[in-house]
Design a protein around this motif. Structure first.
Motif, PDB file in Angstrom:
ATOM      1  N   LEU A  76       0.827  -1.211   0.000  1.00  0.00           N
ATOM      2  CA  LEU A  76       0.000   0.000   0.000  1.00  0.00           C
ATOM      3  C   LEU A  76       0.856   1.255   0.000  1.00  0.00           C
ATOM      4  CD1 LEU A  76      -2.607  -1.134   2.707  1.00  0.00           C
ATOM      5  CD2 LEU A  76      -2.824  -1.295   0.214  1.00  0.00           C
ATOM      6  N   LEU A  77       0.517   2.187  -0.877  1.00  0.00           N
ATOM      7  CA  LEU A  77       1.228   3.466  -0.959  1.00  0.00           C
ATOM      8  C   LEU A  77       0.552   4.456  -0.011  1.00  0.00           C
ATOM      9  CD1 LEU A  77       3.405   5.161  -2.520  1.00  0.00           C
ATOM     10  CD2 LEU A  77       1.549   5.876  -4.035  1.00  0.00           C
TER      11      LEU A  77
ATOM     12  N   LEU B  41       6.599  -1.492  -7.872  1.00  0.00           N
ATOM     13  CA  LEU B  41       6.133  -2.417  -6.835  1.00  0.00           C
ATOM     14  C   LEU B  41       4.763  -3.014  -7.086  1.00  0.00           C
ATOM     15  CD1 LEU B  41       7.201  -0.277  -3.727  1.00  0.00           C
ATOM     16  CD2 LEU B  41       8.446  -2.177  -4.758  1.00  0.00           C
ATOM     17  N   ASP B  42       4.113  -2.675  -8.171  1.00  0.00           N
ATOM     18  CA  ASP B  42       2.781  -3.213  -8.468  1.00  0.00           C
ATOM     19  C   ASP B  42       1.860  -3.056  -7.249  1.00  0.00           C
ATOM     20  OD1 ASP B  42       1.473  -6.417  -9.609  1.00  0.00           O
ATOM     21  OD2 ASP B  42       0.773  -4.352  -9.852  1.00  0.00           O
ATOM     22  N   LEU B  43       1.515  -1.812  -6.954  1.00  0.00           N
ATOM     23  CA  LEU B  43       0.738  -1.494  -5.762  1.00  0.00           C
ATOM     24  C   LEU B  43      -0.633  -2.162  -5.746  1.00  0.00           C
ATOM     25  CD1 LEU B  43       1.428   2.358  -5.774  1.00  0.00           C
ATOM     26  CD2 LEU B  43       2.524   0.656  -4.294  1.00  0.00           C
ATOM     27  N   ASP B  44      -1.126  -2.419  -4.539  1.00  0.00           N
ATOM     28  CA  ASP B  44      -2.472  -2.977  -4.396  1.00  0.00           C
ATOM     29  C   ASP B  44      -3.474  -1.920  -3.983  1.00  0.00           C
ATOM     30  OD1 ASP B  44      -0.516  -5.477  -3.179  1.00  0.00           O
ATOM     31  OD2 ASP B  44      -1.952  -5.888  -4.783  1.00  0.00           O
ATOM     32  N   GLY B  45      -2.971  -0.797  -3.511  1.00  0.00           N
ATOM     33  CA  GLY B  45      -3.897   0.249  -3.085  1.00  0.00           C
ATOM     34  C   GLY B  45      -3.159   1.394  -2.429  1.00  0.00           C
ATOM     35  N   THR B  46      -3.928   2.361  -1.967  1.00  0.00           N
ATOM     36  CA  THR B  46      -3.358   3.580  -1.383  1.00  0.00           C
ATOM     37  C   THR B  46      -4.057   3.926  -0.086  1.00  0.00           C
ATOM     38  OG1 THR B  46      -3.304   4.349  -3.661  1.00  0.00           O
ATOM     39  CG2 THR B  46      -2.725   5.938  -2.014  1.00  0.00           C
ATOM     40  N   ILE B  47      -3.339   4.642   0.765  1.00  0.00           N
ATOM     41  CA  ILE B  47      -3.942   5.248   1.952  1.00  0.00           C
ATOM     42  C   ILE B  47      -3.609   6.733   1.881  1.00  0.00           C
ATOM     43  CG2 ILE B  47      -3.955   5.354   4.476  1.00  0.00           C
ATOM     44  CD1 ILE B  47      -3.114   2.404   4.520  1.00  0.00           C
ATOM     45  N   LEU B  48      -4.619   7.575   2.015  1.00  0.00           N
ATOM     46  CA  LEU B  48      -4.415   9.016   1.936  1.00  0.00           C
ATOM     47  C   LEU B  48      -4.397   9.575   3.352  1.00  0.00           C
ATOM     48  CD1 LEU B  48      -4.263  10.612  -0.733  1.00  0.00           C
ATOM     49  CD2 LEU B  48      -6.620  11.266  -0.398  1.00  0.00           C
ATOM     50  N   THR B  49      -3.354  10.338   3.701  1.00  0.00           N
ATOM     51  CA  THR B  49      -3.244  10.840   5.083  1.00  0.00           C
ATOM     52  C   THR B  49      -3.483  12.345   5.188  1.00  0.00           C
ATOM     53  OG1 THR B  49      -0.880  11.239   4.856  1.00  0.00           O
ATOM     54  CG2 THR B  49      -1.542   9.054   5.656  1.00  0.00           C
ATOM     55  N   LYS B  50      -3.630  12.806   6.416  1.00  0.00           N
ATOM     56  CA  LYS B  50      -3.760  14.223   6.756  1.00  0.00           C
ATOM     57  C   LYS B  50      -4.977  14.872   6.111  1.00  0.00           C
ATOM     58  CE  LYS B  50       1.250  13.974   6.879  1.00  0.00           C
ATOM     59  NZ  LYS B  50       2.536  14.465   6.408  1.00  0.00           N
ATOM     60  N   LEU B  51      -6.034  14.078   6.001  1.00  0.00           N
ATOM     61  CA  LEU B  51      -7.273  14.605   5.426  1.00  0.00           C
ATOM     62  C   LEU B  51      -8.033  15.471   6.427  1.00  0.00           C
ATOM     63  CD1 LEU B  51      -8.417  11.699   3.131  1.00  0.00           C
ATOM     64  CD2 LEU B  51      -8.132  14.077   2.469  1.00  0.00           C
TER      65      LEU B  51
ATOM     66  N   TYR C 210      -7.996   2.855   0.033  1.00  0.00           N
ATOM     67  CA  TYR C 210      -8.735   2.099   1.045  1.00  0.00           C
ATOM     68  C   TYR C 210      -9.081   2.899   2.296  1.00  0.00           C
ATOM     69  CZ  TYR C 210      -7.972  -2.309  -1.426  1.00  0.00           C
ATOM     70  OH  TYR C 210      -7.982  -3.329  -2.348  1.00  0.00           O
ATOM     71  N   PHE C 211      -8.120   3.694   2.758  1.00  0.00           N
ATOM     72  CA  PHE C 211      -8.323   4.390   4.028  1.00  0.00           C
ATOM     73  C   PHE C 211      -7.925   5.845   3.961  1.00  0.00           C
ATOM     74  CE2 PHE C 211      -9.461   0.797   6.527  1.00  0.00           C
ATOM     75  CZ  PHE C 211      -8.704  -0.278   6.082  1.00  0.00           C
ATOM     76  N   ALA C 212      -8.442   6.598   4.951  1.00  0.00           N
ATOM     77  CA  ALA C 212      -8.093   8.007   5.094  1.00  0.00           C
ATOM     78  C   ALA C 212      -7.564   8.238   6.493  1.00  0.00           C
ATOM     79  CB  ALA C 212      -9.342   8.867   4.870  1.00  0.00           C
TER      80      ALA C 212
ATOM     81  N   GLU D 266      -3.848  12.996  14.107  1.00  0.00           N
ATOM     82  CA  GLU D 266      -2.630  12.444  14.692  1.00  0.00           C
ATOM     83  C   GLU D 266      -2.898  11.342  15.707  1.00  0.00           C
ATOM     84  OE1 GLU D 266       0.836  15.166  15.192  1.00  0.00           O
ATOM     85  OE2 GLU D 266      -0.754  16.681  15.213  1.00  0.00           O
ATOM     86  N   LYS D 267      -4.132  11.233  16.193  1.00  0.00           N
ATOM     87  CA  LYS D 267      -4.423  10.164  17.142  1.00  0.00           C
ATOM     88  C   LYS D 267      -4.511   8.841  16.381  1.00  0.00           C
ATOM     89  CE  LYS D 267      -8.177  11.531  19.374  1.00  0.00           C
ATOM     90  NZ  LYS D 267      -8.615  12.603  18.441  1.00  0.00           N
ATOM     91  N   LEU D 268      -4.184   7.768  17.043  1.00  0.00           N
ATOM     92  CA  LEU D 268      -4.151   6.471  16.368  1.00  0.00           C
ATOM     93  C   LEU D 268      -5.551   5.950  16.040  1.00  0.00           C
ATOM     94  CD1 LEU D 268      -1.068   5.094  18.278  1.00  0.00           C
ATOM     95  CD2 LEU D 268      -1.170   6.075  15.992  1.00  0.00           C
ATOM     96  N   SER D 269      -6.571   6.611  16.593  1.00  0.00           N
ATOM     97  CA  SER D 269      -7.941   6.227  16.253  1.00  0.00           C
ATOM     98  C   SER D 269      -8.457   7.043  15.052  1.00  0.00           C
ATOM     99  CB  SER D 269      -8.848   6.477  17.461  1.00  0.00           C
ATOM    100  OG  SER D 269      -8.663   7.810  17.907  1.00  0.00           O
ATOM    101  N   ASP D 270      -7.669   8.015  14.587  1.00  0.00           N
ATOM    102  CA  ASP D 270      -8.091   8.881  13.468  1.00  0.00           C
ATOM    103  C   ASP D 270      -7.857   8.191  12.136  1.00  0.00           C
ATOM    104  OD1 ASP D 270      -6.851  11.809  15.215  1.00  0.00           O
ATOM    105  OD2 ASP D 270      -8.883  10.960  15.157  1.00  0.00           O
ATOM    106  N   PHE D 271      -8.674   7.159  11.889  1.00  0.00           N
ATOM    107  CA  PHE D 271      -8.455   6.319  10.716  1.00  0.00           C
ATOM    108  C   PHE D 271      -9.816   5.856  10.214  1.00  0.00           C
ATOM    109  CE2 PHE D 271      -5.498   4.336   8.097  1.00  0.00           C
ATOM    110  CZ  PHE D 271      -5.688   2.960   7.979  1.00  0.00           C
ATOM    111  N   GLU D 272     -10.157   6.216   8.970  1.00  0.00           N
ATOM    112  CA  GLU D 272     -11.498   5.886   8.471  1.00  0.00           C
ATOM    113  C   GLU D 272     -11.406   5.224   7.109  1.00  0.00           C
ATOM    114  OE1 GLU D 272     -13.079  10.160  10.209  1.00  0.00           O
ATOM    115  OE2 GLU D 272     -13.641   9.538   8.176  1.00  0.00           O
ATOM    116  N   PHE D 273     -12.515   4.640   6.699  1.00  0.00           N
ATOM    117  CA  PHE D 273     -12.598   4.175   5.317  1.00  0.00           C
ATOM    118  C   PHE D 273     -12.562   5.403   4.420  1.00  0.00           C
ATOM    119  CE2 PHE D 273     -13.003  -0.179   5.700  1.00  0.00           C
ATOM    120  CZ  PHE D 273     -13.904  -0.521   6.702  1.00  0.00           C
TER     121      PHE D 273
END
Ligand SMILES: Nc1nc2c(ncn2[C@@H]2O[C@H](COP(=O)(O)OP(=O)(O)OP(=O)(O)O)[C@@H](O)[C@H]2O)c(=O)[nH]1
Ligand SMILES: Nc1nc2c(ncn2[C@@H]2O[C@H](COP(=O)(O)OP(=O)(O)OP(=O)(O)O)[C@@H](O)[C@H]2O)c(=O)[nH]1
Ligand SMILES: [Mg+2]
Ligand SMILES: [Mg+2]
Lengths: 281, 292
Positions: free
Chosen positions: B214-215, B236-246, B267-269, B273-280
């Motif tokens: 994942l990139l 690397l033939d990526l399988d997907g991406t995660i976008l951060t700091k949204l 896949y995710f956003a 900065e908290k470790l729970s700050d992770f969404e689809f």
């Protein structure tokens, strides 16, 4: 576009693409292309094969937008000169401070770096490694304490230790987080109160791959704590850092240094000529 | 914003009429402006606007519907489609070992995201372990250990004098021994044009065979997003991406570039900065955001 034969609308379109792809932004690009179009008309260059004239005209127009008398770091009338380093998450603040400290040391100056990022995991450890590499002193606080208290202690330690420079590392923070920006404003006020005239520079660290949001970052950080200069990092990538043109034109904030890698000596004073040349490569 | 600009352009059309070509061209110019200001890649914008113009020219003003709204809907729908349509779940094989490698540029949020992903997958009933594969950045291992501890996920490391491919291999042995089925490898930030560093991560891939690569991309990246995505995908033939700091206020056009170039899901956003700050990642929400 060097391969195109003559100056025409197609060539101007190609130039527009080059500028936008360099993150110069629509507004600034439009102004530059309109200016070029006027010059082509005025100097009767339509259909001419003098491509060099066109790129020179463009480069000098951009050059004017980023010209500055304030490229070097401002120093205080008495020691130490205090520099506050700010910016959003992950742009390269901590690394830039390590590089700056090393640069001062190589110029025979004594630096003190301050680990005022009391929030992020292993931030203090990371800066401590840079202090070791740069051969400079470091002031740390306990993790989780108010960063302003670390800053307070550092300013006082600096006056005693006869350091030439104090460089303060802060936690990355997004400019739209009001509470985090307030925390930063408080730090700046503590510095100024404990040491009139300080901070002598508030350096905004910007990642060269950032898009148009960079302008908003510059605006918000300057509203909060007055930004006096920019360190543009990761210029060793493929990004051109074109956002600094609009920032300079609209906010009058000059780029003072660029980061060209992850090693301690990968920091150089900003050279407008080199920057302009790289824009078109 | 785009809505009001469109209302001004199409405002005067009567129902039953075809949307006139001149109004469409003007609207598409506005769309182009909005996209470029939102950091959507120049070439992708051109392609996008071509598609929108084609669809918009075919629109007949439907009774009771305002043409501006119809064209806006075309723009929005085209964008949602370009972002992948609907949110994509990461489908992991239950009971099977998953080896997830996170890669990306310096400072994009990989180490933080590794811990977030581990916490999320554990909530889904998996048994994660984090592997400290960054032997370059000062205190990177300590950083992963701290965030791993914060989410209660074990961290495997071998210091900075062992190459990442070996660390990944040994970490996998440890995972098997401890009956952990989800191995998340944090790697060093690297430039897509750094041959040595790209070779390092290719070696890891060739010996470790991740089941997912994942990139991790910073949402505020501008036109360079296309270059990053393209080089990483080619290598690397990526399988997907995660976008951060949204959680920032960037419009996030990089999302389009990344999806456009890789053809793989975001896949995710990362939303803080908290470790729970992770969404689809939601393509429809992202489309609204990019359109401003
Ligand atoms: N290629 C390259 N990488 C850089 C440069 N400057 C910093 N980095 C890398 O960028 C990453 C982030 O750097 P940091 O110094 O931790 O950034 P930061 O702004 O302090 O990050 P936070 O404190 O988490 O907000 C690290 O991997 C650095 O090695 C540069 O000029 N070029
Ligand atoms: N606001 C916000 N900050 C984030 C998010 N994800 C990561 N960060 C922050 O971004 C900075 C960089 O994160 P890291 O996890 O160190 O990034 P990295 O990709 O591992 O960096 P390198 O290893 O140096 O390449 C840290 O300050 C993180 O707290 C997010 O979704 N929102
Ligand atoms: Mg830092
Ligand atoms: Mg990392």
């Amino acid at each position: 576009f060097q391969r195109r034969g003559k100056i025409d609308d197609d060539l101007l379109d190609e130039l527009e693409e080059t500028l936008i792809t360099a993150d110069i932004g629509v507004e600034t690009t439009t102004r530059l292309i309109d200016h070029l179009r006027d010059q082509v008309k005025f100097q009767k260059k339509k259909g001419s094969t003098d491509i060099n004239w066109l790129t020179d005209t463009l480069q000098s127009a951009i050059g004017e937008m980023i010209a500055s008398e304030n490229r070097s770091l401002k120093t205080g009338t008495e020691k130490p000169s205090v520099y506050l380093v700010v910016g959003v998450n992950g742009v390269g603040k901590t690394t830039a401070i390590g590089k700056l400290a090393w640069r001062f040391r190589s110029e025979g100056q004594k630096a003190l770096i301050v680990a005022a990022d009391t929030f992020r995991a292993a931030a203090i450890d990371q800066l401590a490694i840079w202090a070791d590499r740069a051969g400079c002193d470091i002031v740390k606080g306990e993790e989780g304490v108010d960063p302003s208290s670390v800053v307070y202690n550092a300013v006082h330690a600096a006056r005693a230790g006869q350091h030439d420079f104090v460089i303060i590392d802060t936690a990355g923070r997004l400019h739209n987080r009001a509470n985090l920006m307030q925390e930063l404003g408080k730090m700046a006020r503590v510095i100024g109160r404990e040491f009139p005239g300080a901070p002598h520079e508030t350096l905004l660290v910007l990642d060269a791959s950032t898009g148009q949001n960079a302008l908003q970052q510059a605006r918000q950080f300057t509203d909060t704590c007055g930004v006096t200069g920019i360190i543009l990092t990761k210029m060793d990538g493929t990004a051109k850092g074109g956002v600094i043109i609009g920032i300079h034109d609209q906010l009058k904030i000059p780029v003072k240094f660029i980061g060209l890698g992850e090693k301690i000596d990968d920091l150089e004073p900003f050279e407008p000529e080199a920057f302009l040349k790289a824009l078109f490569e | 914003n785009l809505q009001s600009r469109f209302a001004a352009i199409f405002g005067k059309l009567r129902s039953g009429k075809r949307v006139d070509e001149r109004a469409v061209k003007e609207a598409v110019r506005e769309v182009r402006l909005a996209f470029l200001e939102a950091d959507v890649n120049y070439q992708a914008t051109r392609e996008f606007c071509r598609q929108i113009e084609e669809k918009a020219l075919g629109v007949q003003v439907l009774a009771g519907l305002n043409p501006a709204q119809q064209v806006i809907k075309i723009v929005y729908d085209t964008m949602v489609e370009m972002l992948g349509g609907e949110k994509q779940n990461l489908t992991l094989m239950p009971g099977q070992q998953e080896r997830i490698m996170l890669v990306g540029l310096q400072g994009s949020g990989k180490t933080t995201t590794a811990a977030k992903l581990a916490a999320r997958l554990r909530q889904d009933g998996r048994k994660p372990i984090l592997i400290a594969g960054d032997i370059h950045r000062p205190a990177a291992i300590k950083q992963l250990e701290v965030v791993g501890k914060q989410v209660g996920v074990p961290v495997f490391s071998m210091g900075t004098d062992v190459d990442p491919a070996t660390i990944a291999k040994e970490g996998t042995k440890k995972a098997k021994a401890d009956d952990l089925d989800t191995i998340i490898l944090d790697t060093a930030g690297r430039l897509h044009i750094d041959e040595q560093m790209m070779a390092e991560v290719k070696r890891v891939r060739e010996s470790w065979h991740p089941t997912l690569t994942l990139l991790v991309v910073d949402a505020m990246v501008g036109q360079d997003a296309v270059n990053q995505a393209r080089h990483f995908h080619e290598n690397l033939d990526l399988d997907g991406t995660i976008l951060t700091k949204l959680d920032g206020d960037t419009r996030g056009g990089a999302a389009i570039s990344v999806r456009y170039v890789t053809g793989k899901p975001i896949y995710f956003a990362g939303t803080g900065e908290k470790l729970s700050d992770f969404e689809f990642f939601h393509p429809d929400r992202m489309a609204s955001r990019i359109l401003g």
